[in-house]
Motif scaffolding. Structure first.
Motif, PDB file in Angstrom:
ATOM      1  N   GLY A  16       1.023  -1.233  -0.143  1.00 54.22           N
ATOM      2  CA  GLY A  16       0.151  -0.223   0.270  1.00 54.22           C
ATOM      3  C   GLY A  16       0.877   0.795  -0.167  1.00 54.22           C
ATOM      4  O   GLY A  16       0.827   2.334  -0.673  1.00 54.22           O
ATOM      5  N   VAL A  28      -7.263   8.363   3.916  1.00 52.21           N
ATOM      6  CA  VAL A  28      -7.043   7.487   4.570  1.00 52.21           C
ATOM      7  C   VAL A  28      -8.044   7.170   5.023  1.00 52.21           C
ATOM      8  O   VAL A  28      -8.853   8.116   5.576  1.00 52.21           O
ATOM      9  CB  VAL A  28      -5.704   7.638   5.094  1.00 52.21           C
ATOM     10  CG1 VAL A  28      -5.474   6.767   5.962  1.00 52.21           C
ATOM     11  CG2 VAL A  28      -4.915   7.364   3.806  1.00 52.21           C
ATOM     12  N   PRO A  33      -4.620   0.975   5.550  1.00 47.31           N
ATOM     13  CA  PRO A  33      -4.375   2.231   5.097  1.00 47.31           C
ATOM     14  C   PRO A  33      -3.632   3.237   6.047  1.00 47.31           C
ATOM     15  O   PRO A  33      -2.962   4.021   5.011  1.00 47.31           O
ATOM     16  CB  PRO A  33      -5.164   2.322   4.237  1.00 47.31           C
ATOM     17  CG  PRO A  33      -6.390   1.289   4.382  1.00 47.31           C
ATOM     18  CD  PRO A  33      -5.630   0.601   5.575  1.00 47.31           C
ATOM     19  N   SER A  37       0.125   4.449   4.507  1.00 47.68           N
ATOM     20  CA  SER A  37      -0.223   6.128   4.411  1.00 47.68           C
ATOM     21  C   SER A  37       1.649   6.625   5.601  1.00 47.68           C
ATOM     22  O   SER A  37       2.160   7.026   4.570  1.00 47.68           O
ATOM     23  CB  SER A  37      -0.773   6.655   4.638  1.00 47.68           C
ATOM     24  OG  SER A  37      -1.789   6.795   6.026  1.00 47.68           O
ATOM     25  N   PHE A 100      -7.566   5.052   0.293  1.00 52.77           N
ATOM     26  CA  PHE A 100      -7.965   3.860   0.149  1.00 52.77           C
ATOM     27  C   PHE A 100      -8.408   3.400   0.207  1.00 52.77           C
ATOM     28  O   PHE A 100     -10.030   3.707   1.246  1.00 52.77           O
ATOM     29  CB  PHE A 100      -6.982   3.592   1.548  1.00 52.77           C
ATOM     30  CG  PHE A 100      -5.418   3.459   0.965  1.00 52.77           C
ATOM     31  CD1 PHE A 100      -5.170   2.379   0.267  1.00 52.77           C
ATOM     32  CD2 PHE A 100      -4.576   4.282   0.992  1.00 52.77           C
ATOM     33  CE1 PHE A 100      -3.290   2.476   0.606  1.00 52.77           C
ATOM     34  CE2 PHE A 100      -3.184   4.349   1.030  1.00 52.77           C
ATOM     35  CZ  PHE A 100      -2.542   3.661   0.943  1.00 52.77           C
ATOM     36  N   THR A 143      -8.284   4.366  -6.782  1.00 52.91           N
ATOM     37  CA  THR A 143      -7.944   4.229  -5.716  1.00 52.91           C
ATOM     38  C   THR A 143      -6.895   3.317  -5.300  1.00 52.91           C
ATOM     39  O   THR A 143      -6.887   2.303  -6.387  1.00 52.91           O
ATOM     40  CB  THR A 143      -9.803   4.202  -5.311  1.00 52.91           C
ATOM     41  OG1 THR A 143     -10.218   3.502  -6.220  1.00 52.91           O
ATOM     42  CG2 THR A 143     -10.393   5.484  -5.065  1.00 52.91           C
TER      43      THR A 143
END
Lengths: 255, 299
Positions: A16, A28, A33, A37, A100, A143
């Motif tokens: 991811g 997010v 996610p 991130s 996400f 996405t």
């Protein structure tokens, strides 16, 4: 240096993170996610902007929260505002590069269901619904779907389209007036993309220690398959260290 | 002008059948003391709305006080689902107008601005929209952009009868400050006909006048101000107190069955006369003091 010891969820978080580029804006939700991130921001994407739908920008949590409603995940944010400010004036305005998404089930065209299982017109079990997921799926430039690799979660068609992917394929998504669309589906066994014409899900790589047979046996539909099938790049030692020691030390999201 | 009122007085101003916008988001700044009092007073047939379904709505739905819920999906975060709301949807006893969070926020925004409708990109192509076109066709429609000719989804504005908002600080006129993210609260307030403010702390208007740029709720929209500490318990109020994880777990477990929820209601809602007795029941200041927020962390 690649790590030898990692869990499937840690690999998903790393995959991811690799979807995020420096300087981008990411919407997010809680869970993997967040790990992805924060990991990207601490490694290759220091100028990533992280948005939470309820109105939080670039928090630096020092404790793990139970969800977006937990003030633990708002700690040291640069902005605290509102849905209209974030999902409206950033996302709907067209400034979110990556969103996400996760869900109960997704299908061969990346449509996501977070609403109900069963027959929508008869007996069903209701779960969570959209929250900001439908908004992100409709308005983000692209996405990334993160979901467990199980036949009951990867189906030819979902029982309820909460968040549209490519609908039934081709140009149906564009015709519906939606922006962007899913570009990746990350599971604990493989990574998928979408065929540019038919928009059907296409296998991109299978994770180390997994076989193509295992990947296909645990799906409810057959994706497009390249030949040969590449193997997913494993996490690095440093990525795993960051996840375990700094981002999710209590192992709430990735173990 | 002072609008100070007791919780019972503020709740009694809401007739059965009213549309009430609730300020809660999952498990934070939920109108919990308010919901318990609504149930005790036997107010019924409410329409409740909020961007993200929260514990306040779940309690009201479980007690049978709600006829229609306008929301964008929701949960108790990792503590569980909105079991009462879900059960009522599955059994057909609740009319659930389910949207996305932004579509509910846009409906409030259109109401706040006095617009006839608001276009949105969300919902198109989804089964959320297909279902709304069936159960609430009066609220969703396709329109043509007069400038480009493009087709857009239009939503009808929401104008609740009253917004009930749980805040950290307000004066007796109802000028109020919300600390932390506000999710849909500002649009709810500005779309509604009037507002009931429930505040953790009551301050002199002079404090408001010193930092007026913080005022999210203007006093002129407010009908009642209720000063009631820990009124969001067991949910959190940023910078005032944390959520009560133990109590939310008890609630999530109790709501798994109608019988379990009935026992919860008997104990925590009907078993006490008012919020003060509720606070004693859950263990008083001895139980609440560890939940008080750290001034740096805010939780």
């Amino acid at each position: 240096m690649y790590a030898e010891d990692y869990t499937p969820f840690e690999l998903m978080a790393v995959a991811g993170a690799r979807e995020l580029k420096d300087g981008e804006i990411a919407a997010v939700g809680i869970g993997l996610p967040v790990v992805a991130s924060f990991l990207a921001k601490r490694t290759h994407a220091p100028h990533l902007t992280i948005l939470f739908e309820l109105g939080v920008v670039d928090p630096e949590p020092i404790h793990t929260g139970v969800g977006l409603a937990d003030p633990r995940v708002w700690y040291r944010a640069k902005v605290m505002s509102s849905f209209v400010d974030m999902l409206g004036m950033v996302l709907h305005r067209g400034l979110v590069d990556v969103g996400f998404l996760g869900g109960l089930e997704t299908d061969a065209y990346g449509n996501l269901n977070t609403t109900l299982l069963g027959d929508p017109h008869g007996q069903f079990t209701h779960f969570v619904g959209s929250g900001g997921a439908n908004d992100i799926a409709s308005s983000a430039k692209r996405t990334v779907i993160i979901i467990r690799h199980e036949a009951r979660k990867l189906k030819e068609a979902v029982s309820f389209v909460t968040s549209p992917g490519y609908l039934r394929g081709g140009n149906e998504r564009e015709a519906a007036g939606l922006r962007g669309g899913p570009v990746r589906v990350i599971t604990d066994k493989a990574i998928f993309g979408f065929d540019p014409q038919t928009r059907r899900m296409r296998l991109e790589s299978i994770h180390p220690h997994t076989t193509l047979e295992d990947v296909l046996a645990n799906m409810g539909f057959r994706p497009l398959i390249p030949d040969p099938v590449p193997v997913t790049e494993p996490p690095t030692v440093e990525q795993i260290r960051l996840i375990r020691e700094e981002i999710d030390p209590e192992g709430i999201y990735v173990r | 002008m002072s609008k100070l009122a007791t919780l019972a007085e503020a709740v009694a101003s809401i007739p059965s059948g009213a549309h009430v916008a609730l300020s809660g988001f999952a498990i934070t700044r939920c109108n919990m003391a308010f919901a318990r009092e609504v149930i005790r007073q036997g107010i019924r047939r409410l329409t409740v709305s909020q961007c993200v379904g929260a514990m306040d709505a779940d309690l009201l739905v479980g007690a049978g006080a709600v006829e229609r819920m306008i929301y964008g999906g929701g949960s108790l975060d990792r503590f569980g689902r909105l079991n009462n709301v879900n059960r009522a949807i599955e059994s057909g006893t609740l009319i659930a107008e389910e949207y996305s969070s932004l579509s509910v926020a846009f409906r409030y925004l259109a109401g706040a601005l006095g617009l006839p409708f608001i276009p949105i990109r969300s919902l198109r192509g989804s089964d959320i929209l297909a279902r709304l076109q069936r159960i609430a066709p009066e609220n969703v429609s396709m329109v043509r952009d007069p400038f480009t000719g493009e087709e857009w989804l239009a939503l009808r504005p929401l104008v609740p009868d009253v917004a009930v908002v749980q805040v950290q600080m307000a004066d007796e006129e109802g000028n109020a400050w919300i600390f932390g993210p506000r999710w849909d609260n500002e649009e709810q307030v500005k779309a509604s006909q009037r507002v009931i403010v429930i505040t953790e702390q009551l301050v002199p208007t002079e404090i408001i006048r010193r930092d007026p740029e913080r005022t999210v709720i203007p006093g002129f929209k407010v009908s009642h101000v209720v000063h009631l500490p820990f009124s969001a318990h067991p949910t959190s109020v940023y910078r005032v107190y944390d959520y009560d994880a133990e109590h939310i777990r008890e609630y999530a477990a109790a709501t798994k069955t109608p019988e379990g929820f009935q026992a919860y209601l008997e104990k925590y809602v009907f078993g006490v006369r008012d919020h003060w007795e509720y606070l004693e029941l859950i263990g008083g200041m001895k139980h609440l003091t560890p939940l008080l927020a750290d001034p740096i962390l805010g939780y």
